[in-house]
Every structure is written in C-alpha cells, then in structure tokens.
Design an enzyme around this catalytic site. Structure first.
Site, PDB file in Angstrom:
ATOM      1  N   LYS A 277       0.827  -1.259  -0.042  1.00 36.75           N
ATOM      2  CA  LYS A 277      -0.023   0.198   0.009  1.00 36.75           C
ATOM      3  C   LYS A 277       0.818   1.079  -0.061  1.00 36.75           C
ATOM      4  O   LYS A 277       1.906   1.141   0.422  1.00 36.75           O
ATOM      5  CB  LYS A 277      -0.902   0.011   1.178  1.00 36.75           C
ATOM      6  CG  LYS A 277      -1.901  -0.896   1.259  1.00 36.75           C
ATOM      7  CD  LYS A 277      -2.979  -0.797   2.429  1.00 36.75           C
ATOM      8  CE  LYS A 277      -3.997  -1.925   2.577  1.00 36.75           C
ATOM      9  NZ  LYS A 277      -4.980  -1.622   1.708  1.00 36.75           N
ATOM     10  N   ARG A 351     -10.155 -11.837   1.885  1.00 32.49           N
ATOM     11  CA  ARG A 351     -11.027 -12.763   1.529  1.00 32.49           C
ATOM     12  C   ARG A 351     -10.207 -14.092   1.488  1.00 32.49           C
ATOM     13  O   ARG A 351     -11.114 -15.113   1.546  1.00 32.49           O
ATOM     14  CB  ARG A 351     -11.407 -12.409   0.203  1.00 32.49           C
ATOM     15  CG  ARG A 351     -10.195 -12.345  -0.879  1.00 32.49           C
ATOM     16  CD  ARG A 351     -10.671 -11.499  -2.104  1.00 32.49           C
ATOM     17  NE  ARG A 351     -10.704  -9.897  -1.832  1.00 32.49           N
ATOM     18  CZ  ARG A 351     -11.065  -9.112  -2.830  1.00 32.49           C
ATOM     19  NH1 ARG A 351     -11.372  -9.380  -4.150  1.00 32.49           N
ATOM     20  NH2 ARG A 351     -11.253  -7.856  -2.348  1.00 32.49           N
TER      21      ARG A 351
END
Ligand code: BES
Ligand code: MN
Ligand code: ZN
Length: 498
Positions: A277, A351
């Site tokens: 990020k 996920r």
C-alpha cells in the site's frame, strides 16, 4: 477527560444539591419533578428560557449555574421535543448528549431526572438506552497517554438516574450494559496499536471471554496446516508473527439447535504485502481486524447478558507483511475447501483469510446461519461512505432480518447485489478463482469470492470498511474505532434466535 465510573438508579425525587438534569418537552413542557424544581426558581426558569430561546426542542439545552432557591450547583434543562417523535435511538443519543454536557461541567456526581412531561412514556428500555448512550459517549482510548494523571480535569463521574421504576430500569440496564461492554471491547481492540496487538495477543483477548462462560479454542499454525488452510496461511507467511484461528462458543440455547455463526476478518495489520500500500494513511490498517473485534465484542455482549441462544464466533488472525517469505502475485494456493485460488494482488488478503474461516465454520459447526464481518474493501467506502455497511446475502430471510436489526440497533446496513454475472468476474484460466475482479464493483466481486466458500449455508457478508473506524464522531462515539457491528449482531440474535 471525565470518565463515567458509575451508573445507578434511584426513585424519582427533586434533587436539592449538586448538578441535576431535568427534561423539557416541546414548549417547555415539564414533568412534576422538573416543575417542582422550577417552582423554587419562582419563574426564573421560564424567564431564562425566554432569554436563551430554549423551547425544549430535541437535544437543545439550557444550563443554569447556581439557580437561586434550588440549592443546586447547576440545573441543566434538556430538550426532548414532542412525544411522538421519540424512538429508542433518541434516548441513546440523549444519554450521549447529556453526558457530554456533564463532562464540560467537570462535576463528580450528577442526577438526571428521567421523567417526561404528561403524555411522554419512558420505558425501562428507554432508560437503559439512555444509560448506554452515556457510557458509550464517555469512552476514550488513552491507554498510552502517559501524562494523563497530571491533567487536573481528569475526573470520575458517578451518574444517578432517577426514574419511576428503578428496579425495572436496573434490570434493563443489566442487559444493555453487557452490550455496551461488548462495544467498548471492540473499540479497544481496534484502537490498540498493531505492535501491541498481534495475532497471538488478539487470540489471548478472545480467551478472556472464558471468564463469562464462553468456550474458547485457539488453533495455531500446526493445526491449520493439518486442516489444509493454505489460503489463510499464505497471507500469514510474510509475517514473523504466527497466525491464529480463535473459536468462541456460547451455548445458551437448546442443546441440539444449530448455532448462529459469526466469522470475522482479523488482519492485525495490512501493509498490502508484496502489492504494498502507499504510505499515506497506512497506519489506519491497524484497524483491519475490525470484523474480528466486532465478533469478539458481540460474543462478550451475548455471554454478558446470558442470551438463550447458541452462538459461535470464529476469527482468522493474521498479519499481512511483505518479507522474503511473503506470497507473490501469481501464486496459486489450494484453500481448505479444495478450491484453487490464483493470487493476483496480495492486498486482497481479507477474502483469503475468510475463505478458510468460512469453510471451516460451516463444515465443522453446521450453523443455521453464518455472518461474516470484514473491513474488506476500500470500494465500499466509495459506494456508501461512513454511514452504512454493505450487506450481501444469499438468503432473503437472513438479509431481511439483518436489515431490521440494523434499523432497531441504529447500526445501518445497505444491501448490495450478488449475481452470476458478477461471479464471472473472478474466473481465471489458471485456477478455480482469482482473488481480485477488475476495476469495477470491487465490493461485490469480493463478496462473490466469499460466497464460493459459504457452501450454500444461509450466509451474509457485512463489509464494514467504512463503519468500523474513521467514521465521524457522533452523540455516542467520540472514538476513532466505533465498535460497529456489536449492537447489530446482538439485536439479530435477540430478535430471531432466542
Ligand atoms: N483492508 C483493506 C480494505 C480497506 C481499505 C479497509 C480502506 C478499510 C479502509 C483490504 O485488505 C484491501 O486492501 N482491499 C483492496 C482490494 C483490492 C486489492 C482488490 C482495496 O480495497 O483496495
Ligand atoms: Mn489489503
Ligand atoms: Zn485488509
């Protein structure tokens, strides 16, 4: 900062000293006790209200210091508006607003006279919501402020709430207080810095629920390897801190009735991994365990109020870091379900954690329903901002029940779609599924991914990336971490599973 150290209930009576709060309805309508206090002021209250323009409008306030003839240090008239507009959530907001005013007055004791003018009904539940609002408003996270003791404004506030039926109020508060404790626990977990709260430490926090009669089991790397949880383990492998899967079981319901399963994303810190990020705002990714925190908080609430329901909480705890052993874009892993997953972006890690946590939960516990909570996608912030969590479900009844619980608890949800067309967006030629869709509908493709691991159990996914932290401050939360989800899940269990 003034802390709320105690909440107690007493019989209605006109307070003769200290700081007191009384309610005023529309057009300065007063109940008998407030009227009694006002009469000692010999028209002073009405006169002050005229000068201040105070008419009892909802959440308006008038603050009189040392009002002559009353013996009080301070009299706060708090506006509650008309009787027809009042819902439970208003009483919660009132509690928060009154607490904030009392904090400003720097008092150590205060009495709130919760008595409406004629025509206003204040149920025991409303009283409890008021107290909950005050307790949640008073929350501050200052564990790491080493200078707080020197601050002269640091005070404890003991709040007495005078009501028509103190016994009923106390009983209702017993329930609401457990829920408030759950919210506070979730806030604390999300606010804790990531160096302090790794997967192991988080699991230890879950373990503490044993004190309330929750059965807690914690799986380590070895056990998860045995279960073939390669999706979860793949995320964890770039961190020197080992992963955990914590299972919390509350058996308050009938012996053989299938449990409600709550599953949480617990990424204690999300750097993005090799798909790293940008630096700006990365610190906020200490809150990427907000789903797991909500599950632990909900278990705290459910156990604390002795709910007559079977509920299990499962949280996948990992850290997403980019080291020499981290997983790469292009890796293919085989999840516990046998599904092969092509990892195209290591930042879509939540996920992967949930894929194994969901599969394990439905296979091992055969739940009646399964709800996962996750700070899953930035895209849900684009869609809904900070004011609604995204709801996805394969089951109409469950979706309806959740939307109703969202309304009742004041933790809003907005349903987004699932369909075959969206599901196709995560097909890949190289494996059974890929872990990212294309550029569009990012929250939906994430949910489609999860659905593949819910195995037809009635399931719902709540994307709480916009609501778990960073939401604007309001009447009942001044904290970066909101504790979102605890009240909602507790409400769902209370309304449909006990
Ligand atoms: N934890 C983030 C999502 C997130 C973003 C939560 C902002 C709270 C605030 C998640 O793991 C993530 O990085 N998602 C990616 C998915 C993308 C790579 C498909 C995102 O949203 O950008
Ligand atoms: Mn991520
Ligand atoms: Zn994440």
């Amino acid at each position: 900062m003034t802390r709320l150290s105690k909440v107690s209930f007493s019989k209605l009576a006109a307070p003769g000293k200290g700081v007191s709060v009384v309610l005023a309805g529309t057009d300065l309508a007063l109940g008998p006790i407030a009227g009694e206090v006002a009469s000692k002021l010999e028209g002073g209250l009405e006169r002050a209200a005229g000068i201040a323009g105070f008419k009892g409008k909802k959440k308006s306030m008038m603050n009189l210091i040392a009002p002559g003839g009353t013996g009080l240090d301070r009299l706060i008239a708090f506006g509650i508006g008309g009787p027809d507009e009042l819902q439970l959530e208003d009483w919660r907001a009132f509690g928060g607003a009154v607490l904030a005013e009392l904090q400003k007055s720097k008092t150590e004791t205060a009495t709130v006279v919760l008595e409406g003018p004629a025509g206003y009904e204040i149920s025991a539940e409303a009283v409890a919501e008021f107290a909950m609002g005050a307790k949640l408003r008073a929350y501050v996270f200052d564990t790491y402020k080493s200078k707080k003791a020197e601050d002269e404004t640091e005070k404890d506030l003991s709040l007495t709430i005078a009501v028509a039926d103190p016994r009923a109020a106390k009983k209702a508060w017993g329930v609401a207080d457990a829920v408030a404790e759950g919210v506070i626990l979730a806030r604390d977990l999300v606010n804790e810095p990531p160096n302090v709260l790794g997967p192991v430490e988080f699991a230890d926090k879950a373990r503490e629920l044993e004190k309330l009669g929750v059965e807690v089991e914690i799986l380590g790397e070895k056990e998860m390897k045995k279960l073939k949880m390669a999706a979860l383990l793949g995320v964890a492998q770039g961190s020197t801190r080992p992963p955990r899967l914590a299972v919390m079981r509350w058996n308050g319901g009938k012996k053989n009735s299938a449990p409600v399963a709550l599953v949480g994303k617990g990424v204690v810190f999300d750097t993005g991994g090799i798909s790293i990020k940008p630096a700006a705002g990365m610190d906020e990714m200490k809150g990427d365990m907000g789903g797991a925190a909500a599950v632990v908080g909900a278990m705290r609430a459910i156990a604390g109020r002795n709910a007559k329901a079977n509920v299990i909480g499962v949280i996948g705890l990992v850290e997403n870091m980019p080291d020499g052993n981290a997983q790469r874009p292009g890796d293919i892993v085989t999840a516990m379900s046998g599904t092969t997953i092509e990892i195209l972006n290591t930042d879509a890690e939540g996920r992967l954690v949930l894929a194994d946590a969901l599969w394990y939960t439905q296979e091992k516990y055969k739940p009646a329903i399964m709800i996962d909570l996750a700070t899953l996608t930035g895209a849900v912030l684009v869609a809904l901002g900070n004011h609604n969590a995204g709801l996805f479900s394969n089951d109409e009844d469950l979706a309806g029940n959740l939307l109703a619980a969202a309304k009742a608890s004041g933790e809003p949800l907005w349903r987004l779609p699932l369909s075959k067309d969206y599901d196709k967006l995560i097909d890949t030629p190289n494996a059974d599924v890929k872990n990212v869709g294309g550029r569009w509908a990012g929250s939906i493709t994430a949910a489609q991914f999860l659905q593949r691991f819910a195995n037809d159990v009635p399931w719902a996914h709540l994307d709480i990336a916009g609501t778990a932290f960073g939401a604007p401050k309001d009447d009942i939360s001044q904290s970066w971490a909101s504790g979102y989800g605890v009240r909602l899940l507790n409400q769902l269990v209370a309304d449909h599973y006990e």
